[in-house]
Write an enzyme that holds these catalytic residues in place. Structure first.
Site, PDB file in Angstrom:
ATOM      1  N   ALA A  87       0.851  -1.277   0.123  1.00  0.00           N
ATOM      2  CA  ALA A  87       0.136  -0.064   0.045  1.00  0.00           C
ATOM      3  C   ALA A  87       1.015   1.179   0.056  1.00  0.00           C
ATOM      4  O   ALA A  87       2.194   0.973   0.314  1.00  0.00           O
ATOM      5  CB  ALA A  87      -0.907  -0.004   1.240  1.00  0.00           C
ATOM      6  N   PHE A  88       0.387   2.520  -0.324  1.00  0.00           N
ATOM      7  CA  PHE A  88       1.009   3.688  -0.636  1.00  0.00           C
ATOM      8  C   PHE A  88       1.722   4.201   0.793  1.00  0.00           C
ATOM      9  O   PHE A  88       2.741   4.919   0.819  1.00  0.00           O
ATOM     10  CB  PHE A  88       0.323   4.769  -1.219  1.00  0.00           C
ATOM     11  CG  PHE A  88      -0.449   5.456  -0.329  1.00  0.00           C
ATOM     12  CD1 PHE A  88      -1.798   5.011   0.164  1.00  0.00           C
ATOM     13  CD2 PHE A  88       0.154   6.521   0.505  1.00  0.00           C
ATOM     14  CE1 PHE A  88      -2.510   5.819   1.086  1.00  0.00           C
ATOM     15  CE2 PHE A  88      -0.692   7.513   1.297  1.00  0.00           C
ATOM     16  CZ  PHE A  88      -1.949   7.001   1.689  1.00  0.00           C
ATOM     17  N   LYS A  89       1.333   3.624   1.778  1.00  0.00           N
ATOM     18  CA  LYS A  89       2.005   4.121   3.286  1.00  0.00           C
ATOM     19  C   LYS A  89       3.329   3.658   3.481  1.00  0.00           C
ATOM     20  O   LYS A  89       3.870   4.112   4.177  1.00  0.00           O
ATOM     21  CB  LYS A  89       1.066   3.537   4.038  1.00  0.00           C
ATOM     22  CG  LYS A  89      -0.510   4.261   4.308  1.00  0.00           C
ATOM     23  CD  LYS A  89      -1.423   4.017   5.534  1.00  0.00           C
ATOM     24  CE  LYS A  89      -2.658   4.617   5.567  1.00  0.00           C
ATOM     25  NZ  LYS A  89      -3.524   4.142   4.457  1.00  0.00           N
ATOM     26  N   ASP A  90       3.764   2.682   2.687  1.00  0.00           N
ATOM     27  CA  ASP A  90       5.264   2.442   2.587  1.00  0.00           C
ATOM     28  C   ASP A  90       6.092   3.553   2.187  1.00  0.00           C
ATOM     29  O   ASP A  90       7.105   3.725   2.873  1.00  0.00           O
ATOM     30  CB  ASP A  90       5.469   1.289   1.548  1.00  0.00           C
ATOM     31  CG  ASP A  90       4.993  -0.215   2.043  1.00  0.00           C
ATOM     32  OD1 ASP A  90       4.879  -0.439   3.428  1.00  0.00           O
ATOM     33  OD2 ASP A  90       4.616  -0.894   1.293  1.00  0.00           O
ATOM     34  N   ALA A  93       6.130   5.734   5.709  1.00  0.00           N
ATOM     35  CA  ALA A  93       6.664   4.861   6.603  1.00  0.00           C
ATOM     36  C   ALA A  93       8.336   4.590   6.530  1.00  0.00           C
ATOM     37  O   ALA A  93       9.100   4.872   7.583  1.00  0.00           O
ATOM     38  CB  ALA A  93       5.921   3.734   6.974  1.00  0.00           C
TER      39      ALA A  93
END
Ligand code: PLP
Length: 416
Positions: A87-90, A93
């Protein structure tokens, strides 16, 4: 160091936003992702970290590809789901983790990151910070309320990542974290920080891929796209606004939500009225009170008109989401996750009312495999779980169960 930790544990957001030169924006097609990221990161962070360090941060954080898939000549999908948690949250993070690590080593004090999560953020943060020196992570998630894959991606790492399974709901996790930041004794012992999405260290990397998308369009002779952004807390969209403030030519943003439509209602001319969130198929966007809305207001000098002229709001039901998943599969033989489907639909609805030719970029926020329970019955297309995901399900769960009382949480933090 100017970007030290703010009192709320986040990184300070600069009040005046610097711009990059037009020559940078017109030559994006000549740069690869990490080169673009480095130029944009330097603009904010060059005073705090040497360029060579920033370069290492960028290269290490973005060690996975970003791809653009064209549905039509006009409409493109920016695939942001090729990182470790799909997911784009990588992006946020992994960049934040390496930045915090550098800051912690510079200040010679270990940082402890506290994160309350209902799933996606926690797994991305856990992976982003895993084995990163100088940083410890403590994740709190509600028992029985996150998907099995997400739980295994958070709770089986060990090393510097501790997962606490809280006997309660997400709000309990969030309350415990908030209370920890206010606790004097804890703050004396530990350098606490949060990893919430209004943190500049998480927002900034979410501006890099907007520029990358423009570079890809330039290769096709196009410019100034419309970005359709599947949104919940509006961190992703705020990243795009940062890019715009840095001087990037962007036509318009589309804020695409499910029935949690607080922001689209505001954009249509209404008040901003937070509500309780409603559960949907695009569950990473089930947010009733988007925390980045305040930041968006600040970026636009707190006036409504420029916000409404730059961002158009769209909101769709679960039925419309499923219909779009089927349509995209039938028309383009391409699978989209429920969040991305909402973005695609907004882009199409917007384009239908415009003169032809404006390039559209829809951000694909998660890999369809993460939502195969939804997608397979709708499309009939089988999706195999890639081996790199399946391995998580076989690992040993290492989480520690705690109750929802603060003294129990505090005791844990004081003694580890
Ligand atoms: C977090 C998330 C979103 C929403 O992003 P925001 O920055 O909160 O607006 C959309 N899709 C997926 C898959 C997500 O994980």
């Amino acid at each position: 160091m100017r970007t030290g930790l703010a009192p709320d544990g986040g990184l300070y957001m600069p009040s005046d936003l610097p711009e990059l030169k037009p020559a940078f924006w017109s030559s994006l097609h000549e740069l690869d992702f990490t080169e673009i990221a480095l130029e944009m990161a330097r603009l904010y962070l060059e005073d705090e970290l040497p360029v060579q360090v920033l370069k290492n941060v960028v290269n290490d954080a973005f060690n996975f590809p970003v791809k653009m898939h064209s549905l039509t000549e006009q409409h493109h999908i920016l695939e942001l789901f090729h990182g470790p948690t799909l997911a784009f949250k990588d992006f946020g993070a992994r960049f934040m983790a390496r930045l915090f690590s550098e800051i912690a080593q510079h200040e010679q004090r270990e940082v402890t990151i506290l994160v309350a999560t209902s799933g996606d953020t926690g797994s991305a943060v856990a992976h982003g910070f895993y084995k990163v020196p100088g940083v410890k992570v403590c994740l709190l998630y509600p028992k029985g309320k996150v998907s099995r894959l997400q739980e295994m991606q958070m709770a089986t790492l060990g090393e510097n990542v501790t997962a606490l399974e809280v006997d309660g709901v997400f709000d309990d996790c969030q309350r415990l974290v908030k209370q920890a930041f206010l606790d004097e004794e804890l703050n004396k012992k530990l350098q606490l920080s949060s990893a919430n999405s209004i943190n500049i260290a998480r927002l900034l990397p979410q501006s890099f891929y907007y520029a990358f998308a423009l570079g890809e369009l330039q290769k096709k002779g196009m410019d100034s796209p419309v970005f359709s952004v599947p949104s919940g807390n509006f961190g992703n969209l705020t990243g795009g606004l940062l890019a715009m403030k840095m001087g990037m030519p962007i036509h318009t943003f589309l804020a695409a939500t499910n029935v949690n439509n607080v922001v689209p209602e505001y954009l249509k001319g209404g008040e901003f009225i937070p509500k309780d969130s409603i559960q949907t198929l695009s569950n990473a966007m089930d947010v009733g009170n988007p925390s980045n809305f305040v930041r968006i207001k600040v970026l636009f000098g707190s006036s409504d008109d420029p916000i409404r002229s730059h961002i158009k709001g769209y909101s769709y039901t679960d039925e419309e989401t499923l219909e779009e998943i089927r349509t995209v599969k039938q028309q383009h033989n391409y699978l989209v996750c429920p969040h991305t489907a909402i973005g695609v639909r907004a882009a199409k609805e917007y384009a239908a009312k415009q003169s032809a030719g404006i390039p559209l970029v829809t951000l694909a926020t998660a890999h369809p495999v993460k939502f195969r329970d939804v997608i397979v019955p709708e499309t009939g297309q089988k999706i195999d779980v890639p081996e790199r995901l399946a391995v998580w399900l076989k690992r040993e769960k290492l989480s520690i169960t705690i109750g929802s009382r603060f003294d129990e949480f505090k005791e844990f933090l004081m003694t580890t």
